[in-house]
Every structure is written in C-alpha cells, then in structure tokens.
Design an enzyme around this catalytic site. Structure first.
Site, PDB file in Angstrom:
ATOM      1  N   ASN A  74       0.647  -1.169   0.240  1.00  0.00           N
ATOM      2  CA  ASN A  74       0.020  -0.130  -0.087  1.00  0.00           C
ATOM      3  C   ASN A  74       0.935   1.226   0.036  1.00  0.00           C
ATOM      4  OD1 ASN A  74       0.957  -0.383   2.659  1.00  0.00           O
ATOM      5  ND2 ASN A  74      -1.139  -0.254   3.455  1.00  0.00           N
ATOM      6  N   GLN A  94      -4.413   4.583  18.575  1.00  0.00           N
ATOM      7  CA  GLN A  94      -5.376   4.489  17.397  1.00  0.00           C
ATOM      8  C   GLN A  94      -6.304   3.331  17.852  1.00  0.00           C
ATOM      9  OE1 GLN A  94      -2.856   5.775  13.350  1.00  0.00           O
ATOM     10  NE2 GLN A  94      -3.019   3.604  13.916  1.00  0.00           N
ATOM     11  N   HIS A 132      -6.995   6.636  10.155  1.00  0.00           N
ATOM     12  CA  HIS A 132      -5.805   5.836   9.590  1.00  0.00           C
ATOM     13  C   HIS A 132      -6.377   5.262   8.290  1.00  0.00           C
ATOM     14  CE1 HIS A 132      -1.604   4.156  10.157  1.00  0.00           C
ATOM     15  NE2 HIS A 132      -1.896   4.321   9.082  1.00  0.00           N
TER      16      HIS A 132
END
Length: 391
Positions: free
Chosen positions: A147, A314, A333
């Site tokens: 990614n 997170q 995110h």
C-alpha cells in the site's frame, strides 16, 4: 494445526456492503522498483471488496479452515479481558493492521507461549515490540510495498488540500454558504514551493515523483542517499538530516518508520526552525511528531496546516486534541487501506501464511524479524533497538 488470531477494524456502521461503487480493480502485477505484487496460490475473495473489516476476514477463512487451522477474527483489542488478550494466550499466528493495530507489547509476547509469527497486513510493524520478538524467536513479517503507492497518493491529496484550503472551502458548500473571500484567504498555489520528504524509501520517492509535475523544488533526507541518476532526474536536493532540510521547505512530508531515532523527531525545537507558514504532512506514524508541539505550532502560525491520518493512540478517542486543533486536515488511518490496497495486502498475507505453513522461506522483502534478528526489509528500515513507546 495452528490457531490464527486476526485483529481487524469494525464493519461499516450501516453493515457490511452488499454493493460497491466500482465493479473491479486495475490489475497491478509489479511495483515501480520491479518487485512483483503479492501472488498467493489461491484467492479467497473478490478484489475490490471490503476485506480489512471483521466480516471481510482478509478472505482467509476458507483457506485456513480447509487446512484444518482455526481462525479467530475480532475488533475487540483494548482493555482488560479483551477478546484479543483472551485468544492471544494460545495463538500461533497473529495478524494485525497498522490502521487498527493490536499492540504486541513485550508483556503480550511473553504471555503468548505458542506465538511464532506476527503478520502486518499492510506496511509498518512498529505496533510489534520488535526487540521482544527477537528475544522470543517470533518471526515478524509485513506485506512490503502493498500500500505504499496508496499512501503516496494520500500525501499528495493532503498536500494540495492544505495548500489550496480545500477542507474549509468544502465546508462552506455543505453549510449553504458562498463567501469566496472566506475560502481563498488561506489558499495558495503549490507551484514554486519547496517540498521536502523525511525519508525517501518506497513511499517517499513515490511522493517526490508525483509532486515533480507541479513544478516544485524537491528536497529529501534519508539515511541512504539516492542514486545520482534519480537526483538528477527529479532535481532533488539532498540534506544530511531533517534538521538541515526543514528550514528550506514550504511543505514537509514525513515518510519514515517509527523507531528510537525518529520518535518525537518533530519537537518544539525542530518545528521552531521551520519557515512560518509551513505545511506538515504525516502519514507515517503519529509519534514521529510531538503532539503538543504540533498543536502549539498551528496555534502560533508556525505551521499553516497539519494533515495526516496517523494518531496515537489508535483509534483516537473522541476528545483527542488533534480533532479540534486549528487548520488541520486529519483523517482516520485510511491512507493505506483503500479497497485497491486491501486486495494486495490480503493477497500478501495469504502468501506469507502459505509459505509459513508449507515450510517455504517467506520473501526476504516481507521479513522484519527472523531467526532472532532484524531481517530483510526490517534490517534496512529499523534501528538496532527498534522498540518505542508506541510499540
């Protein structure tokens, strides 16, 4: 037979999708440096579908259960008695995503007596205490490059969004307004600006290549200098350190891994050396910057804007101060979890598992820790003592 524990983010609030905006994905067979894209021997999903949430299961269930393995999938990873902690005790393999990280701390690794493999479905394994993994003989692997381009595109989008004041202007439309002056009072052209990247690895160099056509002046700093041919091609200016580079830049983008050398790199002292009105983009890791220092820099005008999609912790709590600080363009995110990227990192995760279960060496570029030491990509990307407060 193995127990595989997979920690993924929750399904959409209105349920797992029954239809998608597009019917398929472009086929990506290799990356710009020639590395081949993930290639598992089988595919248990439809490319372009949501795979990174609990119901998507990374397309792994049929594959694992057909081999007699057990798959446990959860999004419950926080607090005493979480499903993650309960199931981790006898798990052989843990799979997590950097977008919804299950923090494999030293304590958790010690408690997981059967754990032999930790896989990051995506890139960035700092949610694993790598030092503890080395000590306990746990192999750590990630789907390197799967990614990277997705993140690079996100960096370009956020850069333009901040410089052109896109987010507040879009809000004017949503609120039924039309005051042009309100929209353009903080809007500039990117053309002619000096843009620098902290780290010029796969993501950093992809960002530089995508910004070059905007007729900007490009700068970079990295532990390893790029070949002169690339510097000449893109007109790059090399700096020995971030401290050397940032005073020259109008836009700075952070594309470095988190480790002891980069944690809190952007503190009050470094931010004070930047031009007044600099834009800072961080899609790497939140703890590369000092949280309060960023807030103060935005409030004082030292930074004209801050955007990124990485937070600590997170998921970020509802009262996280970054949600309300001025002139930000934060997102959850998501930069590396587009549906396009999910097809690649799900395939790469299965490729890693196929190799592991069949006793075939995992691709060197996927390895972070192996054989009780940093290995493969990990040996190039992480410091000798990789553990940080975030991991």
């Amino acid at each position: 037979m193995a127990k595989v524990l997979c920690v993924l983010y929750d399904d959409p609030t209105d349920g797992y999708p029954t239809a998608y905006a597009r019917d398929g994905l472009p086929r990506i067979e290799s990356y710009p440096d020639g590395q081949s894209a993930p290639a598992s021997r089988g595919v248990g999903f439809t490319p372009g579908h949501l795979l990174g949430s609990v119901s998507g299961e990374l397309g792994l269930r049929a594959f694992l259960e057909s081999r007699g393995h057990t798959l446990v999938v959860t999004s419950d990873k926080e607090g005493d008695g979480s499903v993650f902690d309960r199931e981790l005790v006898d798990a052989d393999v843990v799979i997590s995503q950097p977008f919804w990280p299950a923090y494999l701390t030293a304590e958790r690794i010690t408690a997981a007596k059967n754990l032999k493999l930790a896989v990051t479905a995506g890139i960035g394994s700092d949610h694993v205490d790598l030092e503890a993994a080395i000590t306990h003989g746990v192999t750590v692997a990630e789907v390197t490059y799967s990614n990277s381009i997705s993140v690079a595109e996100h960096v370009v989008m956020m850069t333009l969004s901040l410089v052109r004041n896109y987010f507040p202007s879009h809000r004017v439309v949503l609120d039924g307004g039309w005051n042009v002056a309100d929209c353009v009072a903080r809007s500039y052209d990117l053309e002619g600006m000096h843009v620098g990247t902290v780290a010029a690895g796969r993501i950093g160099i992809a960002v530089l290549r995508r910004l070059a056509p905007f007729d900007v002046k490009l700068h970079y700093t990295d532990r390893r200098r790029l070949p002169s041919a690339i510097e000449e091609e893109l007109g790059l200016v090399f700096h020995e350190s971030a401290a050397d580079m940032v005073p020259h830049c109008d836009v700075v983008t952070i594309n470095a891994p988190l480790h002891t050398e980069t944690e809190h790199l952007f503190d009050e002292k470094l931010l004070a050396t930047m031009k007044r009105g600099t834009y800072l983009i961080n899609t790497a890791r939140a703890k590369i910057v000092d949280q309060e220092a960023v807030q103060h820099a935005l409030e004082s005008g030292r930074l004209a804007g801050y955007a990124g999609d990485v937070w600590y912790p997170q998921p970020a709590p509802a009262d996280h101060p970054w949600r309300s600080m001025p002139h930000h363009g934060m997102t959850p995110h998501i930069s590396g979890s587009s549906l396009s990227a999910q097809a690649r990192y799900a395939t790469g995760t299965r490729e890693i598992l196929e190799s592991w279960f069949d006793g075939i060496p995992i691709r060197d570029e996927y390895l972070i820790v192996a054989g009780g030491a940093l290995a493969g990509t990990g040996a190039h990307s992480y410091a000798v003592n990789p553990a940080t407060a975030e991991s």
